[in-house]
Design a protein around this motif. Structure first.
Motif, PDB file in Angstrom:
ATOM      1  N   LYS A 173      11.285   4.266 -21.891  1.00  0.00           N
ATOM      2  CA  LYS A 173      12.512   4.042 -20.745  1.00  0.00           C
ATOM      3  C   LYS A 173      13.765   3.574 -21.751  1.00  0.00           C
ATOM      4  O   LYS A 173      14.723   3.690 -20.959  1.00  0.00           O
ATOM      5  N   ALA A 183      20.203   1.434 -12.921  1.00  0.00           N
ATOM      6  CA  ALA A 183      19.969  -0.153 -12.764  1.00  0.00           C
ATOM      7  C   ALA A 183      20.528  -0.695 -14.119  1.00  0.00           C
ATOM      8  O   ALA A 183      20.040  -0.077 -15.197  1.00  0.00           O
ATOM      9  N   VAL A 189      11.993  -6.659 -11.682  1.00  0.00           N
ATOM     10  CA  VAL A 189      11.422  -5.175 -11.957  1.00  0.00           C
ATOM     11  C   VAL A 189      11.302  -5.108 -13.720  1.00  0.00           C
ATOM     12  O   VAL A 189      12.009  -5.211 -14.324  1.00  0.00           O
ATOM     13  N   LYS A 239       9.134  -3.238 -16.690  1.00  0.00           N
ATOM     14  CA  LYS A 239       8.667  -1.583 -16.946  1.00  0.00           C
ATOM     15  C   LYS A 239       8.205  -1.660 -18.467  1.00  0.00           C
ATOM     16  O   LYS A 239       9.011  -2.112 -19.497  1.00  0.00           O
ATOM     17  N   VAL A 255       4.646  -0.209 -14.233  1.00  0.00           N
ATOM     18  CA  VAL A 255       5.597  -0.672 -13.710  1.00  0.00           C
ATOM     19  C   VAL A 255       5.461  -2.130 -12.668  1.00  0.00           C
ATOM     20  O   VAL A 255       4.408  -1.754 -11.665  1.00  0.00           O
ATOM     21  N   GLU A 281      15.021  -4.850 -15.347  1.00  0.00           N
ATOM     22  CA  GLU A 281      15.995  -4.407 -14.527  1.00  0.00           C
ATOM     23  C   GLU A 281      16.244  -4.850 -13.320  1.00  0.00           C
ATOM     24  O   GLU A 281      15.647  -5.396 -12.742  1.00  0.00           O
ATOM     25  N   TYR A 296      17.003  -4.758  -9.495  1.00  0.00           N
ATOM     26  CA  TYR A 296      16.007  -4.221  -8.285  1.00  0.00           C
ATOM     27  C   TYR A 296      16.991  -3.467  -7.479  1.00  0.00           C
ATOM     28  O   TYR A 296      18.065  -3.584  -7.387  1.00  0.00           O
ATOM     29  N   GLU A 312      13.690   6.319  -1.739  1.00  0.00           N
ATOM     30  CA  GLU A 312      13.851   6.931  -3.013  1.00  0.00           C
ATOM     31  C   GLU A 312      13.549   8.317  -2.719  1.00  0.00           C
ATOM     32  O   GLU A 312      12.893   8.760  -1.907  1.00  0.00           O
ATOM     33  N   LYS A 354       4.202   6.006  -3.451  1.00  0.00           N
ATOM     34  CA  LYS A 354       3.472   5.421  -4.772  1.00  0.00           C
ATOM     35  C   LYS A 354       2.603   4.362  -4.621  1.00  0.00           C
ATOM     36  O   LYS A 354       1.490   4.310  -5.297  1.00  0.00           O
ATOM     37  N   ILE A 364      16.480   6.007 -10.878  1.00  0.00           N
ATOM     38  CA  ILE A 364      15.286   4.894 -11.222  1.00  0.00           C
ATOM     39  C   ILE A 364      14.444   5.198 -12.610  1.00  0.00           C
ATOM     40  O   ILE A 364      14.162   4.212 -13.337  1.00  0.00           O
TER      41      ILE A 364
HETATM   42  P1  AMP Z   1       8.845   4.247 -12.162  1.00  0.00           P
HETATM   43  O1  AMP Z   1       7.560   4.538 -13.167  1.00  0.00           O
HETATM   44  O2  AMP Z   1      10.076   3.922 -13.044  1.00  0.00           O
HETATM   45  O3  AMP Z   1       9.291   5.577 -11.322  1.00  0.00           O
HETATM   46  O4  AMP Z   1       8.585   3.246 -11.429  1.00  0.00           O
HETATM   47  C1  AMP Z   1       7.688   3.209 -10.240  1.00  0.00           C
HETATM   48  C2  AMP Z   1       8.057   2.472  -9.084  1.00  0.00           C
HETATM   49  O5  AMP Z   1       8.494   1.361  -9.270  1.00  0.00           O
HETATM   50  C3  AMP Z   1       9.172   3.358  -8.429  1.00  0.00           C
HETATM   51  O6  AMP Z   1       8.857   4.558  -7.887  1.00  0.00           O
HETATM   52  C4  AMP Z   1       9.910   2.282  -7.621  1.00  0.00           C
HETATM   53  O7  AMP Z   1       9.026   2.403  -6.392  1.00  0.00           O
HETATM   54  C5  AMP Z   1       9.560   1.318  -8.358  1.00  0.00           C
HETATM   55  N1  AMP Z   1      10.946   0.774  -9.015  1.00  0.00           N
HETATM   56  C6  AMP Z   1      11.146   1.060 -10.352  1.00  0.00           C
HETATM   57  N2  AMP Z   1      12.142   0.689 -10.602  1.00  0.00           N
HETATM   58  C7  AMP Z   1      12.857   0.144  -9.394  1.00  0.00           C
HETATM   59  C8  AMP Z   1      14.099  -0.831  -9.571  1.00  0.00           C
HETATM   60  N3  AMP Z   1      14.923  -0.888 -10.541  1.00  0.00           N
HETATM   61  N4  AMP Z   1      14.332  -1.169  -8.098  1.00  0.00           N
HETATM   62  C9  AMP Z   1      13.229  -1.087  -7.361  1.00  0.00           C
HETATM   63  N5  AMP Z   1      12.083  -0.789  -7.389  1.00  0.00           N
HETATM   64  C10 AMP Z   1      11.958   0.215  -8.516  1.00  0.00           C
END
Ligand code: AMP
Length: 414
Positions: A103, A118, A141, A143, A153, A175, A177, A182, A204, A272
């Motif tokens: 990431k 973000a 958030v 990750k 996440v 990061e 929010y 999406e 998800k 994202i």
């Molecule tokens: P990712 O693996 O980065 O796709 O994250 C999994 C899920 O977490 C995403 O599909 C979003 O629903 C949520 N998510 C990730 N980053 C953010 C963010 N900056 N703000 C809000 N929701 C997030």
């Protein structure tokens, strides 16, 4: 064309299904595959993370195209190994796949390319994490920096939970929010030319109403009737093309599938995350609508000839996929349960079909063999019809303890 697909989930079943319908494909192989893929391709028991084994199989089969489905073999350099043997491969190098594998790397590429995302901090200690959490405020958030199959996440308003997740990971990205709906937008690229596919939305969380833990994905649909006009062109110009150009400029050209996970926020579209491969389960609905034969498109990416391809053709209708997961998924899925009703769930006219994820054959029976077990997919003139057909098929399948969401594409269909 002789094609070898690497992987064994519902995404690979969707890829194999489309490839098997392409008249240009003379032989179709998959490694390791699953019980459903075995019905459309010859399956081979190969360790998909072992580049030497995969390359040896491709050479043995005389494969003219190798398609790498999942992220783990890409990050492990399987595409590099196959490419080094002179065989065209659909999928990025290990170096370029870091766009998904790290990431922090992805954030750096986005900064270089001027791609909106973000604001974030990379943290390696609890103290750094605490500072970053307080800089942004809730919802938090956090990750995991490495590959985590969509489960690394944590999004929470509970500061203690956010901090605990940060401390449990070696390196995290914290990061701001992002609010707003999406969208998953895939593009096929050869490192220079970028060809966007149709947008999709996935679900998800494990439970209806977006409750419960994050999963690999419980369902998806396409198209998105609510999406702003010009979304695809806008994301191509502001996200996809600049990212591909930046990776080429850095000497790590990206070919294969670039997946942009986007949030349509009140302040504009933000990335994202990027993935370096087809998303699962969005692929099931995107490929259900693609009319252009698939092998030629993937081969053009693998051989750097995408600029010569005719524009892609799409079905005007809709597609919905509903994931049936095992009891206990995602925390501790139970495997080894018999699945019944698979034949009854298929529509004779091809408008509903069952893609296998975690399954294995046991004589005449099919048993569950993973967390996400099936991806029941249907098409229709619109989302209402596609949903109806998908859920009708889901209702015909029995799996002890099996779980699925009842609200896939519900809001979008209304
Ligand atoms: P990712 O693996 O980065 O796709 O994250 C999994 C899920 O977490 C995403 O599909 C979003 O629903 C949520 N998510 C990730 N980053 C953010 C963010 N900056 N703000 C809000 N929701 C997030």
């Amino acid at each position: 064309m002789k094609v070898l697909v690497i992987g064994g989930g519902a995404r690979e079943h969707a890829l194999c299904r489309s490839l098997s319908q392409d008249p240009a494909v003379t032989e179709l192989h998959c490694a390791p595959g699953n019980a459903g893929i075995a019905q459309v391709a010859t399956v081979h028991p190969v360790d998909q993370l072992d580049g030497a084994q995969v390359t040896a199989l491709a050479v043995l089969l005389g494969a003219e195209l190798v398609v790498v489905g999942p992220e783990a073999p890409l990050v492990a350099g399987v595409a590099d190994a196959v490419r080094a043997a002179g065989i065209p491969v659909f999928g990025p190098s290990a170096e370029a796949a870091l766009l998904e594998g790290s990431k922090a790397f992805a954030k750096d590429v986005m900064a270089g390319a001027g791609v909106p995302t973000a604001r974030s901090y990379v943290c390696t200690t609890g103290a750094e994490a605490a500072e970053a959490l307080d800089a942004f405020g809730p919802p938090y958030v956090v990750k995991d920096d490495g590959l985590a199959a969509g489960k690394g996440v944590v999004v929470t308003s509970d500061r203690a939970e956010a901090l605990a997740h940060a401390e449990a990971c070696e390196r995290v990205v914290i990061e701001e929010y992002l609010d707003g709906p999406e969208v998953s937008l895939f593009a096929i690229t050869d490192g220079t030319t970028v060809l966007p596919l149709q947008p999709a939305q996935d679900f998800k969380r494990a439970l209806d109403g977006d409750q419960g833990p994050n999963t690999g994905g419980m369902g998806a649909y396409s198209p998105l009737p609510w999406a702003p006009e010009g979304l695809v062109e806008d994301v191509l110009a502001t996200v996809l093309q600049p990212t591909v150009d930046e990776l080429r400029r850095r000497g790590t050209p990206f070919s294969g599938l670039l997946y942009a996970g986007l949030a349509l926020t009140s302040r504009g579209t933000r990335v994202i995350e990027f993935n370096a491969r087809f998303g699962d389960p969005e692929t099931q609905v995107v490929l259900a609508r693609l009319r252009t034969p698939l092998a030629g498109v993937l081969h053009a990416s693998a051989t750097g000839t995408l600029d010569q391809l005719e524009p892609l053709r799409w079905d005007e209708g809709a597609a919905v996929t509903v994931v049936i997961a095992a009891e206990g998924y995602p925390a501790a899925p139970r495997t080894g349960d018999p699945i019944e009703g698979l034949a009854e769930a298929e529509a004779a006219d091809g408008t509903a079909y069952v893609l296998h994820a975690g399954t294995k054959a046991d004589g005449e029976r099919v048993l569950s063999a993973g967390g996400r077990v099936l991806s029941v997919t249907a098409t229709g003139v619109d989302l209402v019809e596609a949903r109806e057909r998908a859920y009708r098929s889901v209702g015909r399948i029995s799996l002890a303890g099996g779980q699925h969401r009842g609200d896939i594409a519900l809001k979008a269909a209304q």
